[in-house]
Design a protein around this motif. Structure first.
Motif, PDB file in Angstrom:
ATOM      1  N   ALA A  98       3.018  -6.665   6.579  1.00  0.00           N
ATOM      2  CA  ALA A  98       2.770  -7.761   5.473  1.00  0.00           C
ATOM      3  C   ALA A  98       1.914  -7.308   4.444  1.00  0.00           C
ATOM      4  N   TYR A  99       1.873  -7.659   3.521  1.00  0.00           N
ATOM      5  CA  TYR A  99       0.983  -7.296   2.178  1.00  0.00           C
ATOM      6  C   TYR A  99       0.878  -8.624   1.322  1.00  0.00           C
ATOM      7  N   LYS A 100      -0.260  -8.541   0.463  1.00  0.00           N
ATOM      8  CA  LYS A 100      -0.410  -9.423  -0.672  1.00  0.00           C
ATOM      9  C   LYS A 100       0.829  -9.354  -1.790  1.00  0.00           C
ATOM     10  N   GLU A 101       1.428 -10.427  -2.228  1.00  0.00           N
ATOM     11  CA  GLU A 101       2.035 -10.512  -3.332  1.00  0.00           C
ATOM     12  C   GLU A 101       1.680 -11.626  -4.044  1.00  0.00           C
ATOM     13  N   ASN A 102       1.422 -11.581  -5.377  1.00  0.00           N
ATOM     14  CA  ASN A 102       1.015 -12.786  -6.178  1.00  0.00           C
ATOM     15  C   ASN A 102       0.073 -13.831  -5.496  1.00  0.00           C
ATOM     16  N   GLY A 103      -0.950 -13.166  -4.712  1.00  0.00           N
ATOM     17  CA  GLY A 103      -1.791 -14.013  -4.131  1.00  0.00           C
ATOM     18  C   GLY A 103      -1.473 -14.485  -2.786  1.00  0.00           C
ATOM     19  N   PHE A 104      -0.066 -14.451  -2.464  1.00  0.00           N
ATOM     20  CA  PHE A 104       0.316 -14.703  -0.929  1.00  0.00           C
ATOM     21  C   PHE A 104       0.620 -13.424  -0.126  1.00  0.00           C
ATOM     22  N   ILE A 105       0.342 -13.677   1.347  1.00  0.00           N
ATOM     23  CA  ILE A 105       0.689 -12.799   2.092  1.00  0.00           C
ATOM     24  C   ILE A 105       2.215 -12.987   2.557  1.00  0.00           C
TER      25      ILE A 105
ATOM     26  N   THR B 154       7.025 -11.647  22.858  1.00  0.00           N
ATOM     27  CA  THR B 154       6.599 -12.938  22.357  1.00  0.00           C
ATOM     28  C   THR B 154       6.631 -12.564  20.887  1.00  0.00           C
ATOM     29  N   VAL B 155       6.124 -13.638  20.001  1.00  0.00           N
ATOM     30  CA  VAL B 155       5.944 -13.349  18.677  1.00  0.00           C
ATOM     31  C   VAL B 155       4.492 -12.857  18.559  1.00  0.00           C
ATOM     32  N   GLN B 156       4.334 -12.366  17.351  1.00  0.00           N
ATOM     33  CA  GLN B 156       2.954 -11.452  17.210  1.00  0.00           C
ATOM     34  C   GLN B 156       1.971 -12.302  16.879  1.00  0.00           C
ATOM     35  N   PRO B 157       0.725 -12.317  17.687  1.00  0.00           N
ATOM     36  CA  PRO B 157      -0.086 -13.293  17.649  1.00  0.00           C
ATOM     37  C   PRO B 157      -0.802 -12.976  16.127  1.00  0.00           C
ATOM     38  N   THR B 158      -1.144 -11.592  15.605  1.00  0.00           N
ATOM     39  CA  THR B 158      -1.598 -11.192  14.573  1.00  0.00           C
ATOM     40  C   THR B 158      -0.815 -10.410  13.611  1.00  0.00           C
ATOM     41  N   TYR B 159      -0.628 -10.668  12.361  1.00  0.00           N
ATOM     42  CA  TYR B 159      -0.152  -9.407  11.567  1.00  0.00           C
ATOM     43  C   TYR B 159      -0.990  -8.847  10.748  1.00  0.00           C
ATOM     44  N   MET B 160      -0.743  -7.698  10.781  1.00  0.00           N
ATOM     45  CA  MET B 160      -1.704  -6.846   9.794  1.00  0.00           C
ATOM     46  C   MET B 160      -1.171  -6.596   8.445  1.00  0.00           C
ATOM     47  N   TYR B 161      -2.008  -6.776   7.357  1.00  0.00           N
ATOM     48  CA  TYR B 161      -1.627  -6.756   6.190  1.00  0.00           C
ATOM     49  C   TYR B 161      -2.345  -5.877   5.351  1.00  0.00           C
ATOM     50  N   THR B 162      -1.983  -5.671   4.064  1.00  0.00           N
ATOM     51  CA  THR B 162      -2.749  -4.765   3.029  1.00  0.00           C
ATOM     52  C   THR B 162      -2.506  -5.380   1.649  1.00  0.00           C
ATOM     53  N   GLU B 163      -3.418  -4.929   0.667  1.00  0.00           N
ATOM     54  CA  GLU B 163      -3.619  -5.504  -0.416  1.00  0.00           C
ATOM     55  C   GLU B 163      -2.424  -5.454  -1.340  1.00  0.00           C
ATOM     56  N   SER B 164      -1.614  -4.470  -0.979  1.00  0.00           N
ATOM     57  CA  SER B 164      -0.449  -3.924  -1.771  1.00  0.00           C
ATOM     58  C   SER B 164       0.695  -3.255  -0.788  1.00  0.00           C
ATOM     59  N   PHE B 165       1.691  -3.038  -1.103  1.00  0.00           N
ATOM     60  CA  PHE B 165       2.632  -2.373  -0.219  1.00  0.00           C
ATOM     61  C   PHE B 165       2.299  -0.693  -0.387  1.00  0.00           C
ATOM     62  N   ASP B 166       1.853  -0.392  -1.554  1.00  0.00           N
ATOM     63  CA  ASP B 166       1.676   0.819  -1.732  1.00  0.00           C
ATOM     64  C   ASP B 166       0.300   1.410  -1.038  1.00  0.00           C
ATOM     65  N   ASP B 167      -0.574   0.335  -0.705  1.00  0.00           N
ATOM     66  CA  ASP B 167      -1.768   0.304   0.181  1.00  0.00           C
ATOM     67  C   ASP B 167      -1.433   0.888   1.552  1.00  0.00           C
ATOM     68  N   ALA B 168      -0.468  -0.011   2.192  1.00  0.00           N
ATOM     69  CA  ALA B 168      -0.032   0.333   3.473  1.00  0.00           C
ATOM     70  C   ALA B 168       0.553   1.609   3.561  1.00  0.00           C
ATOM     71  N   MET B 169       1.428   2.340   2.514  1.00  0.00           N
ATOM     72  CA  MET B 169       1.892   3.478   2.760  1.00  0.00           C
ATOM     73  C   MET B 169       0.890   4.537   2.555  1.00  0.00           C
ATOM     74  N   GLN B 170      -0.092   4.422   1.524  1.00  0.00           N
ATOM     75  CA  GLN B 170      -0.948   5.231   1.621  1.00  0.00           C
ATOM     76  C   GLN B 170      -2.131   5.626   2.697  1.00  0.00           C
ATOM     77  N   SER B 171      -2.314   4.513   3.518  1.00  0.00           N
ATOM     78  CA  SER B 171      -3.271   4.582   4.458  1.00  0.00           C
ATOM     79  C   SER B 171      -2.327   5.311   5.728  1.00  0.00           C
ATOM     80  N   LEU B 172      -1.118   4.939   5.812  1.00  0.00           N
ATOM     81  CA  LEU B 172      -0.350   5.870   6.722  1.00  0.00           C
ATOM     82  C   LEU B 172      -0.316   7.384   6.550  1.00  0.00           C
TER      83      LEU B 172
END
Length: 421
Positions: free
Chosen positions: A322-329, A368-386
């Motif tokens: 997940a990531y933040k988009e317009n202030g929402f995850i 089961t459903v995931q208890p916690t979702y990992m998010y970044t400030e943007s999609f690009d942040d997720a890509m760069q961190s990987l």
């Protein structure tokens, strides 16, 4: 020459040739004093004999009373005997320690597919330990199992590059698709990112997701045109190594059977709903496709522990990221988009800032459903961190994908084995 100066010199003296066969690579190791110009002098010998290098690995040895020594490992294509002998003679005249064909120094890594021919082994040589709810109708219904195995048999016989088998879905299967698709179509609008939705709508309009189960043959053609990704039909859950290794070839291993009709809202194993609603919109996105391939290449030849960590990061990003988009995850992972339970749970779930160096060793539930979702400030942040995490992995060789030959090529000579899968 000090190490920072060594690395500055590499781009001036070597390059990776794009058409060699790594079975024909030759290794030479040279130990010399560390002084200004030491590496340059070594490289000059190769230049004088007109021999191209494919990989250079300089390492400092422990400091001695005689000063700092370095060992330089050089890899190049084998050449005719005369040129080779002249090079070795030249090096031996200049340096006291020149190691040739030192097989003990050739890295041995887990086997991985290098060509489309190697991809034919997918699902046949690696053991899979499935963690499924065996009480679910999907495993207890004899008629359903018979039909599932019929489709699985066709899928398993499919080879990369050949047309994906056409499946004549039954009326019951088509109804199951329409029922689950209608529900998911409304829910993804609420929880998924615009990046996912844009690709989803485009595919939906192109292939008619609303009206029938799409054929993987059509999905394959669509992805090839959009991002160069290809489909390999498969019989069921693959080993983590096989699934990730295939991504390194820009190949997505995809099931063709559909979940049990009595519980369309839940499936204990991946099915065509999960694949098409969840994964395909991501593989149709060029940036996600490129990242998926990079993760796949990192998995090739990776030791077991690193492979497990890469698989965990794939889970927390491309499956449930997940990531933040317009202030929402918002979600972008395939596991969220293709599950009613995850879609319902997502808005009220816990969220945690994604850090691959922490979460690579985190456990997660599968059934089961995931208890916690990992998010970044943007999609690009997720890509760069990987990408940053991938660079931290210590692999004894480099790999790149040759798009012309459709082959993963190594920058140095290696040996592979089938242990430690």
């Amino acid at each position: 020459m000090y190490l920072n100066s060594i690395f500055k010199s590499l781009s001036r003296f070597s390059y990776i040739k794009k058409n060699f066969s790594y079975e024909n690579l030759q290794d030479v190791e040279i130990i010399t004093r560390d002084y200004w110009g030491s590496l340059r002098n070594i490289l000059k010998s190769f230049s004088n004999h007109k021999i191209n290098l494919t990989d250079i690995e300089p390492l400092k040895l422990s400091r001695t009373h005689k000063g700092q020594n370095i060992v330089v490992k050089l890899t190049f294509e084998k050449v005719e005997d005369k040129k080779y002998n002249e090079l070795i003679y030249d090096l031996q005249q200049r340096y006291d320690q020149v190691l040739i064909n030192n097989d003990m120094s050739v890295p041995s890594v887990p086997w991985y597919p290098r060509t489309d021919e190697d991809l034919k082994t997918i699902g046949t040589i690696m053991e899979v330990n499935e963690e499924n709810n065996q009480d679910h109708p999907q495993f207890k219904d004899i008629e359903y199992r018979k039909r599932r195995e019929e489709i699985a048999k066709l899928s398993q016989a499919h080879l990369v590059g050949e047309p994906v088998p056409y499946i004549n879905y039954t009326e019951q299967e088509e109804q199951t698709w329409k029922k689950i698709y209608t529900i998911l179509r409304e829910k993804v609008n609420l929880v998924m990112s615009q990046r996912y939705l844009n690709n989803f709508v485009k595919i939906e309009n192109a292939l008619g997701f609303k009206y029938k189960i799409p054929q993987l043959r059509d999905i394959d053609a669509y992805l090839r045109a959009e991002t160069g990704f290809r489909i390999k039909a498969t019989h069921g859950i693959l080993s983590q190594r096989e699934f990730l290794n295939a991504l390194g070839h820009r190949v997505f291993c995809c099931t063709q059977y559909i979940r049990h009709h009595s519980t369309p809202e839940y499936t204990p194993e991946p099915d065509i709903v999960h694949e098409l609603v969840g994964h395909v919109p991501l593989f149709a996105d060029k940036e996600v496709a490129d990242l998926s391939q990079e993760l796949g290449i990192l998995s090739c030849g990776a030791k077991k522990q690193d492979l497990s960590r890469l698989g965990t990061l794939y889970w927390f990003t491309l499956e449930f990221g997940a990531y933040k988009e317009n202030g929402f995850i918002k979600g972008y992972g395939a596991g969220i988009a293709s599950s009613i339970g995850e879609c319902d749970h997502f808005p009220k779930a816990k969220y945690e800032k994604f850090d691959p160096f922490i979460h690579a060793d985190r456990s997660y539930p599968i059934q089961t459903v995931q208890p916690t979702y990992m998010y970044t400030e943007s999609f690009d942040d997720a890509m760069q961190s990987l990408i940053i995490f991938g660079k931290s992995l210590q692999k004894p060789f480099g790999l790149y994908y040759d798009f012309i030959d459709k082959e993963l090529k190594s920058t140095r000579r290696i040996k592979t084995h089938l242990n430690d899968q």
